[in-house]
Design an enzyme around this catalytic site. Structure first.
Site, mmCIF file in Angstrom:
data_model
loop_
_atom_site.group_PDB
_atom_site.id
_atom_site.type_symbol
_atom_site.label_atom_id
_atom_site.label_comp_id
_atom_site.label_asym_id
_atom_site.label_seq_id
_atom_site.Cartn_x
_atom_site.Cartn_y
_atom_site.Cartn_z
ATOM 1 N N HIS A 106 -14.520 -8.870 60.906
ATOM 2 C CA HIS A 106 -14.734 -7.463 61.290
ATOM 3 C C HIS A 106 -15.084 -7.320 62.758
ATOM 4 C CE1 HIS A 106 -15.708 -6.573 56.786
ATOM 5 N NE2 HIS A 106 -14.411 -6.700 57.011
ATOM 6 N N CYS A 117 -4.395 -2.416 76.360
ATOM 7 C CA CYS A 117 -3.648 -3.694 76.348
ATOM 8 C C CYS A 117 -4.140 -4.662 75.283
ATOM 9 C CB CYS A 117 -3.723 -4.348 77.739
ATOM 10 S SG CYS A 117 -5.335 -5.089 78.089
ATOM 11 N N CYS A 134 -11.192 -2.276 81.766
ATOM 12 C CA CYS A 134 -10.665 -3.520 81.208
ATOM 13 C C CYS A 134 -10.385 -4.489 82.370
ATOM 14 C CB CYS A 134 -9.366 -3.211 80.454
ATOM 15 S SG CYS A 134 -8.371 -4.671 80.094
HETATM 16 N N1 APR Z 1 -30.152 -13.964 51.071
HETATM 17 C C1 APR Z 1 -28.968 -13.923 50.399
HETATM 18 N N2 APR Z 1 -28.319 -12.761 50.108
HETATM 19 C C2 APR Z 1 -28.918 -11.618 50.514
HETATM 20 C C3 APR Z 1 -30.143 -11.578 51.208
HETATM 21 C C4 APR Z 1 -30.759 -12.824 51.487
HETATM 22 N N3 APR Z 1 -31.926 -12.912 52.152
HETATM 23 N N4 APR Z 1 -30.461 -10.269 51.439
HETATM 24 C C5 APR Z 1 -29.457 -9.530 50.911
HETATM 25 N N5 APR Z 1 -28.545 -10.333 50.352
HETATM 26 C C6 APR Z 1 -27.293 -9.971 49.681
HETATM 27 C C7 APR Z 1 -27.406 -8.757 48.805
HETATM 28 O O1 APR Z 1 -27.701 -9.169 47.473
HETATM 29 C C8 APR Z 1 -25.995 -8.157 48.912
HETATM 30 O O2 APR Z 1 -25.172 -8.657 47.884
HETATM 31 O O3 APR Z 1 -26.376 -9.654 50.701
HETATM 32 C C9 APR Z 1 -25.469 -8.667 50.244
HETATM 33 C C10 APR Z 1 -25.363 -7.591 51.296
HETATM 34 O O4 APR Z 1 -24.357 -6.725 50.899
HETATM 35 P P1 APR Z 1 -23.898 -5.577 51.914
HETATM 36 O O5 APR Z 1 -25.098 -4.913 52.495
HETATM 37 O O6 APR Z 1 -22.867 -4.773 51.179
HETATM 38 O O7 APR Z 1 -23.207 -6.331 53.111
HETATM 39 P P2 APR Z 1 -21.746 -6.920 53.137
HETATM 40 O O8 APR Z 1 -21.307 -7.352 51.785
HETATM 41 O O9 APR Z 1 -21.699 -7.922 54.224
HETATM 42 O O10 APR Z 1 -20.860 -5.656 53.594
HETATM 43 C C11 APR Z 1 -19.498 -5.951 53.812
HETATM 44 O O11 APR Z 1 -19.155 -3.677 54.485
HETATM 45 O O12 APR Z 1 -20.236 -2.041 55.600
HETATM 46 C C12 APR Z 1 -19.153 -2.902 55.666
HETATM 47 O O13 APR Z 1 -18.056 -3.872 57.499
HETATM 48 C C13 APR Z 1 -19.276 -3.811 56.836
HETATM 49 O O14 APR Z 1 -19.036 -6.199 56.947
HETATM 50 C C14 APR Z 1 -19.596 -5.147 56.203
HETATM 51 C C15 APR Z 1 -18.955 -5.028 54.850
HETATM 52 ZN ZN ZN Z 2 -6.585 -3.557 79.171
#
Ligand code: APR
Ligand code: ZN
Length: 236
Positions: A106, A117, A134
């Site tokens: 991401h 560009c 840029c």
């Molecule tokens: N250790 C392990 N897991 C953890 C911890 C921890 N200390 N704290 C939270 N989690 C887990 C939660 O249980 C949850 O399943 O991390 C996960 C976080 O989930 P999200 O907040 O949904 O994050 P993510 O899955 O990375 O989101 C994916 O969504 O918002 C978009 O582009 C954004 O990259 C992001 C994508």
């Molecule tokens: Zn450029």
């Protein structure tokens, strides 16, 4: 050659003090995610979105990698040809734990991309206004190099290619709301899931091992399983 893919999400950086998306129930640092992380929101209020990413960029400067980042870095650097590291995170904590070849699905907060560009360049933790053009084409149309909702994520093709040749999939800290990680696990011979809590978007029965605990607690156990897999081609 048996391949391992380590795919992480916001939970990997939670213990370093970077809030996850779902823990902040749809807000990211008190902003409605769709207002500041979507193409629509960007068109509606460019300056607000650029300012939001400036703040996120500044926020990560004083954050430190945790033991789970260091475990991933240690495994990647010890087995560089067997392990691929991909993350949905836009922070640079894996790089700062000296992990080689981190693939960001991401994008990265510390980079800008030129809308004319396509040139991607590093600005560290500085605000975008200090980089108004840029370096390649001198266009002033530069923005955060972070994939927003509503736009393509070019690296997903690389992810699918990797999955096709992955024998052990390691998932750390992602709710599966964006990437269908249970489906990914069904493609691979062995798989490990480490989250803090169950997610409606993840069917954990497809995983060989699941650790519902902090990433820093699970890290040594995951490391042991990775080493067992490298040695024997299987995990028990
Ligand atoms: N250790 C392990 N897991 C953890 C911890 C921890 N200390 N704290 C939270 N989690 C887990 C939660 O249980 C949850 O399943 O991390 C996960 C976080 O989930 P999200 O907040 O949904 O994050 P993510 O899955 O990375 O989101 C994916 O969504 O918002 C978009 O582009 C954004 O990259 C992001 C994508
Ligand atoms: Zn450029």
């Amino acid at each position: 050659m048996s391949k391992i893919l380590i795919l992480s999400g916001a939970g990997l950086s939670a213990e370093s003090g970077i809030s996850t998306f779902r823990d902040s129930d749809g807000l990211w640092e008190n902003h409605d995610v769709m207002e500041v992380c979507s193409v629509e929101g960007f068109f509606r209020d460019r300056e607000k979105v650029l300012g939001f990413y400036d703040q996120r960029r500044k926020d990560i400067e004083d954050k430190e990698p945790n033991d789970a980042h260091f475990m991933i870095a240690e495994m990647k650097n010890k087995f560089p040809d067997k392990i691929t590291v991909m993350t949905q995170n836009v922070d640079n904590l894996l790089e700062r734990s000296d992990c080689a070849d981190v693939l960001h699905l991401h994008g990265q907060l510390t980079e800008l991309v030129c809308e004319m560009c396509g040139n991607i360049f590093d600005i560290g933790y500085r605000p975008i206004k200090e980089y108004s053009e840029c370096p390649e084409c001198q266009s002033h149309a530069v923005r955060h190099n972070v994939v927003m909702f509503g736009e393509a994520a070019p690296m997903y093709q690389r992810l699918y290619n990797e999955l096709m040749r992955t024998d052990l999939l390691v998932i750390i800290g992602t709710s599966g709301n964006v990437l269908p990680v249970s489906q990914f696990a069904s493609y691979t011979k062995y798989s490990i899931l480490n989250n803090l809590d169950e997610s409606w978007a993840i069917d954990n029965s497809v995983f060989t091992h699941t650790f519902y605990e902090k990433a820093t607690t699970a890290a040594p156990k995951i490391k042991q399983l990775i080493e067992q897999f490298i040695e024997t081609g299987a995990i028990s």
